[in-house]
Design a protein around this motif. Structure first.
Motif, PDB file in Angstrom:
ATOM      1  N   SER A   6       0.809  -1.224   0.000  1.00  0.00           N
ATOM      2  CA  SER A   6       0.000   0.000   0.000  1.00  0.00           C
ATOM      3  C   SER A   6       0.842   1.275   0.000  1.00  0.00           C
ATOM      4  O   SER A   6       0.336   2.353  -0.271  1.00  0.00           O
ATOM      5  CB  SER A   6      -0.965   0.003   1.183  1.00  0.00           C
ATOM      6  OG  SER A   6      -0.267   0.071   2.403  1.00  0.00           O
ATOM      7  N   ASN A   7       2.130   1.167   0.286  1.00  0.00           N
ATOM      8  CA  ASN A   7       3.021   2.320   0.192  1.00  0.00           C
ATOM      9  C   ASN A   7       3.470   2.505  -1.251  1.00  0.00           C
ATOM     10  O   ASN A   7       3.820   1.531  -1.917  1.00  0.00           O
ATOM     11  CB  ASN A   7       4.253   2.131   1.082  1.00  0.00           C
ATOM     12  CG  ASN A   7       4.048   2.697   2.454  1.00  0.00           C
ATOM     13  OD1 ASN A   7       4.177   3.891   2.641  1.00  0.00           O
ATOM     14  ND2 ASN A   7       3.673   1.846   3.391  1.00  0.00           N
ATOM     15  N   ASP A   8       3.460   3.715  -1.723  1.00  0.00           N
ATOM     16  CA  ASP A   8       3.851   4.056  -3.087  1.00  0.00           C
ATOM     17  C   ASP A   8       3.079   3.197  -4.093  1.00  0.00           C
ATOM     18  O   ASP A   8       3.638   2.391  -4.835  1.00  0.00           O
ATOM     19  CB  ASP A   8       5.358   3.894  -3.286  1.00  0.00           C
ATOM     20  CG  ASP A   8       5.856   4.656  -4.513  1.00  0.00           C
ATOM     21  OD1 ASP A   8       5.016   5.108  -5.336  1.00  0.00           O
ATOM     22  OD2 ASP A   8       7.078   4.796  -4.665  1.00  0.00           O
ATOM     23  N   THR A   9       1.772   3.400  -4.130  1.00  0.00           N
ATOM     24  CA  THR A   9       0.888   2.581  -4.958  1.00  0.00           C
ATOM     25  C   THR A   9       1.159   2.750  -6.448  1.00  0.00           C
ATOM     26  O   THR A   9       0.738   1.908  -7.244  1.00  0.00           O
ATOM     27  CB  THR A   9      -0.597   2.882  -4.668  1.00  0.00           C
ATOM     28  OG1 THR A   9      -0.832   4.288  -4.852  1.00  0.00           O
ATOM     29  CG2 THR A   9      -0.963   2.468  -3.247  1.00  0.00           C
ATOM     30  N   SER A  97      11.369  -1.207 -10.345  1.00  0.00           N
ATOM     31  CA  SER A  97      12.434  -0.800 -11.266  1.00  0.00           C
ATOM     32  C   SER A  97      13.503  -0.062 -10.474  1.00  0.00           C
ATOM     33  O   SER A  97      13.330   0.208  -9.288  1.00  0.00           O
ATOM     34  CB  SER A  97      11.874   0.119 -12.364  1.00  0.00           C
ATOM     35  OG  SER A  97      11.551   1.391 -11.829  1.00  0.00           O
ATOM     36  N   ASN A  98      14.600   0.290 -11.149  1.00  0.00           N
ATOM     37  CA  ASN A  98      15.664   1.031 -10.453  1.00  0.00           C
ATOM     38  C   ASN A  98      15.168   2.376  -9.939  1.00  0.00           C
ATOM     39  O   ASN A  98      15.675   2.884  -8.955  1.00  0.00           O
ATOM     40  CB  ASN A  98      16.867   1.238 -11.374  1.00  0.00           C
ATOM     41  CG  ASN A  98      17.618  -0.044 -11.613  1.00  0.00           C
ATOM     42  OD1 ASN A  98      17.485  -0.996 -10.853  1.00  0.00           O
ATOM     43  ND2 ASN A  98      18.397  -0.088 -12.666  1.00  0.00           N
ATOM     44  N   GLU A  99      14.188   2.946 -10.620  1.00  0.00           N
ATOM     45  CA  GLU A  99      13.621   4.226 -10.199  1.00  0.00           C
ATOM     46  C   GLU A  99      12.352   4.030  -9.383  1.00  0.00           C
ATOM     47  O   GLU A  99      11.683   5.001  -9.036  1.00  0.00           O
ATOM     48  CB  GLU A  99      13.308   5.117 -11.407  1.00  0.00           C
ATOM     49  CG  GLU A  99      14.518   5.562 -12.199  1.00  0.00           C
ATOM     50  CD  GLU A  99      15.004   4.490 -13.180  1.00  0.00           C
ATOM     51  OE1 GLU A  99      14.157   3.728 -13.695  1.00  0.00           O
ATOM     52  OE2 GLU A  99      16.217   4.417 -13.416  1.00  0.00           O
ATOM     53  N   GLY A 100      11.986   2.796  -9.098  1.00  0.00           N
ATOM     54  CA  GLY A 100      10.751   2.521  -8.386  1.00  0.00           C
ATOM     55  C   GLY A 100      10.898   1.412  -7.372  1.00  0.00           C
ATOM     56  O   GLY A 100      10.666   0.243  -7.669  1.00  0.00           O
ATOM     57  N   TYR A 120       5.850   1.099  11.550  1.00  0.00           N
ATOM     58  CA  TYR A 120       6.809   0.954  10.457  1.00  0.00           C
ATOM     59  C   TYR A 120       7.372   2.320  10.086  1.00  0.00           C
ATOM     60  O   TYR A 120       6.775   3.357  10.371  1.00  0.00           O
ATOM     61  CB  TYR A 120       6.204   0.251   9.236  1.00  0.00           C
ATOM     62  CG  TYR A 120       5.136   1.035   8.506  1.00  0.00           C
ATOM     63  CD1 TYR A 120       5.472   1.894   7.450  1.00  0.00           C
ATOM     64  CD2 TYR A 120       3.808   0.913   8.844  1.00  0.00           C
ATOM     65  CE1 TYR A 120       4.497   2.598   6.778  1.00  0.00           C
ATOM     66  CE2 TYR A 120       2.831   1.603   8.165  1.00  0.00           C
ATOM     67  CZ  TYR A 120       3.175   2.456   7.127  1.00  0.00           C
ATOM     68  OH  TYR A 120       2.206   3.155   6.465  1.00  0.00           O
ATOM     69  N   ALA A 121       8.534   2.281   9.461  1.00  0.00           N
ATOM     70  CA  ALA A 121       9.196   3.513   9.014  1.00  0.00           C
ATOM     71  C   ALA A 121       9.857   3.254   7.672  1.00  0.00           C
ATOM     72  O   ALA A 121      10.367   2.164   7.413  1.00  0.00           O
ATOM     73  CB  ALA A 121      10.245   3.936  10.040  1.00  0.00           C
ATOM     74  N   MET A 122       9.815   4.251   6.816  1.00  0.00           N
ATOM     75  CA  MET A 122      10.461   4.177   5.507  1.00  0.00           C
ATOM     76  C   MET A 122      11.963   4.227   5.710  1.00  0.00           C
ATOM     77  O   MET A 122      12.495   5.067   6.428  1.00  0.00           O
ATOM     78  CB  MET A 122      10.020   5.368   4.652  1.00  0.00           C
ATOM     79  CG  MET A 122      10.556   5.349   3.242  1.00  0.00           C
ATOM     80  SD  MET A 122       9.649   4.261   2.142  1.00  0.00           S
ATOM     81  CE  MET A 122       8.049   5.013   2.105  1.00  0.00           C
ATOM     82  N   ILE A 123      12.673   3.286   5.091  1.00  0.00           N
ATOM     83  CA  ILE A 123      14.124   3.262   5.165  1.00  0.00           C
ATOM     84  C   ILE A 123      14.703   3.956   3.936  1.00  0.00           C
ATOM     85  O   ILE A 123      15.591   4.787   4.025  1.00  0.00           O
ATOM     86  CB  ILE A 123      14.670   1.818   5.237  1.00  0.00           C
ATOM     87  CG1 ILE A 123      14.182   1.142   6.506  1.00  0.00           C
ATOM     88  CG2 ILE A 123      16.180   1.790   5.168  1.00  0.00           C
ATOM     89  CD1 ILE A 123      14.527  -0.325   6.603  1.00  0.00           C
ATOM     90  N   ARG A 124      14.188   3.564   2.761  1.00  0.00           N
ATOM     91  CA  ARG A 124      14.659   4.198   1.522  1.00  0.00           C
ATOM     92  C   ARG A 124      13.554   4.146   0.472  1.00  0.00           C
ATOM     93  O   ARG A 124      12.667   3.308   0.510  1.00  0.00           O
ATOM     94  CB  ARG A 124      15.940   3.554   1.016  1.00  0.00           C
ATOM     95  CG  ARG A 124      15.832   2.110   0.643  1.00  0.00           C
ATOM     96  CD  ARG A 124      17.208   1.514   0.230  1.00  0.00           C
ATOM     97  NE  ARG A 124      17.097   0.118  -0.058  1.00  0.00           N
ATOM     98  CZ  ARG A 124      17.178  -0.859   0.837  1.00  0.00           C
ATOM     99  NH1 ARG A 124      17.388  -0.545   2.103  1.00  0.00           N
ATOM    100  NH2 ARG A 124      17.048  -2.116   0.488  1.00  0.00           N
ATOM    101  N   GLU A 125      13.647   5.083  -0.456  1.00  0.00           N
ATOM    102  CA  GLU A 125      12.673   5.174  -1.537  1.00  0.00           C
ATOM    103  C   GLU A 125      13.399   5.698  -2.767  1.00  0.00           C
ATOM    104  O   GLU A 125      14.242   6.591  -2.677  1.00  0.00           O
ATOM    105  CB  GLU A 125      11.558   6.124  -1.110  1.00  0.00           C
ATOM    106  CG  GLU A 125      10.446   6.280  -2.100  1.00  0.00           C
ATOM    107  CD  GLU A 125       9.336   7.154  -1.551  1.00  0.00           C
ATOM    108  OE1 GLU A 125       8.205   7.004  -2.055  1.00  0.00           O
ATOM    109  OE2 GLU A 125       9.563   7.980  -0.647  1.00  0.00           O
ATOM    110  N   SER A 126      13.078   5.110  -3.915  1.00  0.00           N
ATOM    111  CA  SER A 126      13.673   5.626  -5.154  1.00  0.00           C
ATOM    112  C   SER A 126      12.624   5.687  -6.225  1.00  0.00           C
ATOM    113  O   SER A 126      11.565   5.122  -6.136  1.00  0.00           O
ATOM    114  CB  SER A 126      14.842   4.766  -5.609  1.00  0.00           C
ATOM    115  OG  SER A 126      14.417   3.457  -5.902  1.00  0.00           O
TER     116      SER A 126
END
Length: 126
Positions: A6-9, A97-100, A120-126
């Motif tokens: 559900s994160n970054d749908t 993907s590398n950008e997702g 929960y906590a976001m560690i990294r996002e690209s």
């Protein structure tokens, strides 16, 4: 896994499958894995695989010149047991993907006969 999906749908758009894998050292009973896979199948009504990234590429489950998968790769990367036997922390990533991609650090607690995400906590996002 719902918390991660559900994160970054936007990463879920037109996904054709979910591939669920765990890194070496992550202990996941086959019965737990089966419950997760059955839930994902029922909830998202798509194919569930257990292919890592290289296997997804070998199976030609990608698009756009191997730069984007046709589905999402969920990886349980790390697992750390708490002093409390009814609590643990896991790190889970979602890759398209590398950008997702995203990675979450999740605290789970065993409550009323099942494991639930309590924080929960976001560690990294690209």
């Amino acid at each position: 896994m719902d918390e991660v999906i559900s994160n970054d749908t936007a990463l879920n758009a037109d996904m054709e499958y979910i591939s669920l894998v765990s890194e070496e050292g992550v202990i996941l009973k086959s019965s737990d894995k089966q419950v997760i896979e059955e839930y994902l199948q029922k909830e998202y009504n798509i194919k569930i695989y257990n292919y890592n990234y290289e296997q997804l590429i070998e199976q030609k489950l990608y698009e756009q010149g191997k730069t984007m998968l046709k589905g999402i790769l969920l990886t349980i990367e790390k697992q750390k047991q708490s002093i409390n036997p009814d609590e643990m922390t896991i790190e889970v990533s979602k890759y398209r993907s590398n950008e997702g991609s995203i990675s979450l650090d999740m605290i789970l607690a065993y409550q009323q006969g099942q494991w639930n995400v309590v924080k929960y906590a976001m560690i990294r996002e690209s």
